[in-house]
Enzyme design. Structure first.
Site, mmCIF file in Angstrom:
data_model
loop_
_atom_site.group_PDB
_atom_site.id
_atom_site.type_symbol
_atom_site.label_atom_id
_atom_site.label_comp_id
_atom_site.label_asym_id
_atom_site.label_seq_id
_atom_site.Cartn_x
_atom_site.Cartn_y
_atom_site.Cartn_z
ATOM 1 N N GLY A 142 0.839 -4.657 -3.764
ATOM 2 C CA GLY A 142 0.407 -5.724 -2.878
ATOM 3 C C GLY A 142 -1.068 -6.032 -2.950
ATOM 4 N N CYS B 229 -10.919 -17.491 2.277
ATOM 5 C CA CYS B 229 -12.221 -17.699 1.630
ATOM 6 C C CYS B 229 -13.229 -16.790 2.322
ATOM 7 C CB CYS B 229 -12.669 -19.155 1.684
ATOM 8 S SG CYS B 229 -13.073 -19.766 3.327
ATOM 9 N N GLY C 3 0.789 -1.225 0.000
ATOM 10 C CA GLY C 3 0.000 0.000 0.000
ATOM 11 C C GLY C 3 0.818 1.270 0.000
ATOM 12 N N ALA D 199 -0.569 4.989 -15.738
ATOM 13 C CA ALA D 199 -1.988 5.039 -16.105
ATOM 14 C C ALA D 199 -2.445 6.453 -16.433
ATOM 15 C CB ALA D 199 -2.843 4.463 -14.980
ATOM 16 N N GLN E 213 -6.509 0.038 -9.069
ATOM 17 C CA GLN E 213 -5.968 -0.265 -7.740
ATOM 18 C C GLN E 213 -4.551 0.272 -7.576
ATOM 19 O OE1 GLN E 213 -6.459 -3.662 -5.329
ATOM 20 N NE2 GLN E 213 -8.337 -4.315 -6.286
#
Length: 563
Positions: free
Chosen positions: A174, A410, A50, A241, A261
């Site tokens: 990450g 999960c 991050g 980007a 992201q």
């Protein structure tokens, strides 16, 4: 080996304790696992992910934390303030062994500028979400959440699959590094733009991205061929980007879906302005941080304008919770324009949150992948009718490489998590696993975050910015006996924009752990049901009533009635 390299030690494996108890040992191993070179982005700087999310404030603080954990008694609790150990107090055996607070600023002073000032004085660090709470497990920890989001997107817009579809995104750090694999696991083609070549190459080396190129023409050719053949493919394009996306608009390129992201939440450390190389960006960041932030935010405004141009042509566009929209607004884009497309939580995830369903993760302290495979089988047996779980685990076994300690994730809900936790504890007790299991979760969960630009965006009752809920979550997890509990500020979307809480609990095979697991793994997701029921979501209210939750004014008798 350099002195810095010698400090970045892999977490101990195996069944032998080096601390006084398994909970202290688990905290030590997970702290070290956060900084494993296979897990962390810049372990030599203590940065886990991050942009600037750290596991400890400094190497001196890290070493003191390690020393404290190794000497901690079974009825003591270590307090950690923004990555520095500050106290050990006698509590009781069921209390958390560690309580952590990261980046918490009084609201009037909750700005990046004030945070950077304090950080520069060595008084604070940015804990992100799972970096400063010692439960990050690498990109494998976010793959399923990304998989779930994209699966919902595919169900909503593309008939249940991304096959024959192109998803455009940016950021292969990450968190974002999971995107190419998650798109491919849903059958689609991912074109992910990443400004740092080393990050892109790392995702390729670890199997999260199939191909990497510096050529826009080559990337578009690969994407077009894979789309026509309906062949899953993850493509990393090395570029900025803020420059690539406008170029794609000019070319008339039309992705089927788009998101982002990048570490846009941190305009100083997490985003590179258009027109600068990485080296030039580093120099400007050091020489004139104010100008750097101004240029980064202006570039983000251009980035979002390009995404909106694609949306106007028919691209399904959603924000992935990195505050790109908010930073673009700070860069000059009108609010109505910046926020004219939805966040991923209200668009795809909130119905899951209403049932307390969210990212449930576990790691094997043995270091043996066979232990995770055994827990995989247990999860499939425990929930035989969960179709998405039965789709996910075989895909994860095939495609998701372990990083550091073997781990799995999960999505499970209220009424489910404790069942699997108790089963894992029994497996440890019966010798079916070689060492204890550590259970945690992302802070991005049903009841543990107040984040108006992400998890709590567009709440039904307008309570987006109410931060009581994550604090109640942390207090309840502490009272319930979680192994360690954390409260952070700013993770995911940046300083001033979120408050969130995390918890971890250890399956050591003991009867005491059974009692703690049942309390924590019922109560923790239960706060998510509570939060959404209180906001008036019918699905949450129905779930609370069906499961017998006691929510005054929601599931109980109306005030003033008597038996």
């Amino acid at each position: 080996m350099s002195a810095v390299e010698a400090r970045v030690v892999r977490a101990p494996r195996g069944s032998q304790r080096t601390c006084r108890g398994w909970i202290q040992e688990a905290a030590l191993r997970m702290l070290m696992n956060n900084l494993d070179p296979d897990v962390a982005e810049r372990p030599e700087d203590l940065v886990v992910y991050g942009g600037t999310g750290k596991a400890a404030r400094s190497w001196e603080a890290y070493e003191r934390i390690v020393e404290a954990l190794r000497s901690l008694e079974n009825d003591e609790t270590l307090l950690v303030q923004s990555g520095k150990p500050v106290g050990v107090f006698r509590t009781q055996a069921d209390a958390p062994r560690v309580l952590i607070a990261n980046s918490l600023l009084v609201p009037r002073w909750a700005t990046w500028e004030h945070f950077w000032e304090l950080e520069g004085k060595g008084l604070m660090m940015f804990g992100q979400m799972t970096a400063g709470s010692w439960i990050y497990i690498g990109s494998q920890g976010i793959v399923q959440g990304t998989f779930e989001t994209l699966a919902e997107c595919a169900s909503r817009h593309f008939g249940g699959t991304l096959s024959g579809r192109i998803v455009l995104t940016a950021g292969l750090g990450g968190m974002g590094g999971a995107q190419p694999l998650a798109v491919a696991m849903n059958g689609g083609v991912c074109l992910a733009v990443e400004v740092d070549a080393a990050r892109a190459q790392r995702r390729h080396a670890t199997g999260y991205c199939d191909r990497v190129t510096t050529s826009l023409e080559e990337a578009l050719a690969w994407a077009g061929e894979a789309k026509a053949a309906r062949r899953p493919l993850g493509i990393g394009l090395i570029g900025n980007a803020a420059e690539v996306h406008p170029a794609l608009v000019r070319r008339g390129f039309q992705p089927d879906a788009a998101t982002d992201q990048t570490s846009a939440h941190d305009p100083l450390q997490g985003y590179v302005p258009a027109g600068l190389t990485l080296e030039q960006a580093r120099a400007l960041r050091a020489a004139d941080p104010t100008d750097y932030v101004r240029r980064a935010r202006g570039s983000m405004a251009g980035h979002v304008r390009a995404l909106l141009a694609m949306k106007a042509r028919g691209t399904v566009l959603f924000d992935y919770g990195n505050n790109l929209r908010g930073e673009a607004e700070a860069g000059g884009l009108a609010h109505a324009e910046a926020f004219s497309y939805p966040g991923f939580v209200p668009e795809y995830i909130r119905p899951l949150f209403c049932a307390g369903k969210g990212p449930f993760r576990w790691a094997a302290l043995s270091g043996d992948p066979a232990d995770i495979l055994a827990t995989d089988r247990a999860a499939l047996e425990e929930f035989p009718r969960d179709e998405r779980l039965h789709r996910w685990i075989p895909l994860a076994q095939k495609h998701v490489r372990f990083q550091g300690l073997p781990a799995r994730i999960c999505w499970l809900g209220h009424g489910e998590r404790h069942r699997l936790g108790l089963r894992f504890n029994a497996m440890v007790r019966d010798g079916l696993l070689k060492a204890p299991i550590v259970i945690g979760r992302d802070h991005l969960d049903a009841g543990s975050v107040a984040s108006p630009h992400r998890e709590t965006e567009g709440m039904r009752d307008g309570s987006d910015a109410v931060a009581d809920w994550p604090i109640l979550n942390a207090l309840l997890n502490t009272a319930s006996g979680a192994s360690w509990v954390s409260v952070h500020h700013g993770g995911g979307v940046g300083i001033g924009s979120s408050i969130h809480a995390g918890m971890v609990i250890v399956c050591d095979g003991s009867p005491e752990a059974d009692r703690r697991l049942e309390r924590v793994l019922v109560n923790d997701p239960g706060t998510g049901v509570m939060r959404h029921a209180d906001a008036g979501y019918p699905d949450a209210i129905e779930h609370a009533r069906r499961t017998g939750m006691k929510l005054p004014g929601v599931t109980g008798r109306p005030p003033g009635t008597h038996t």
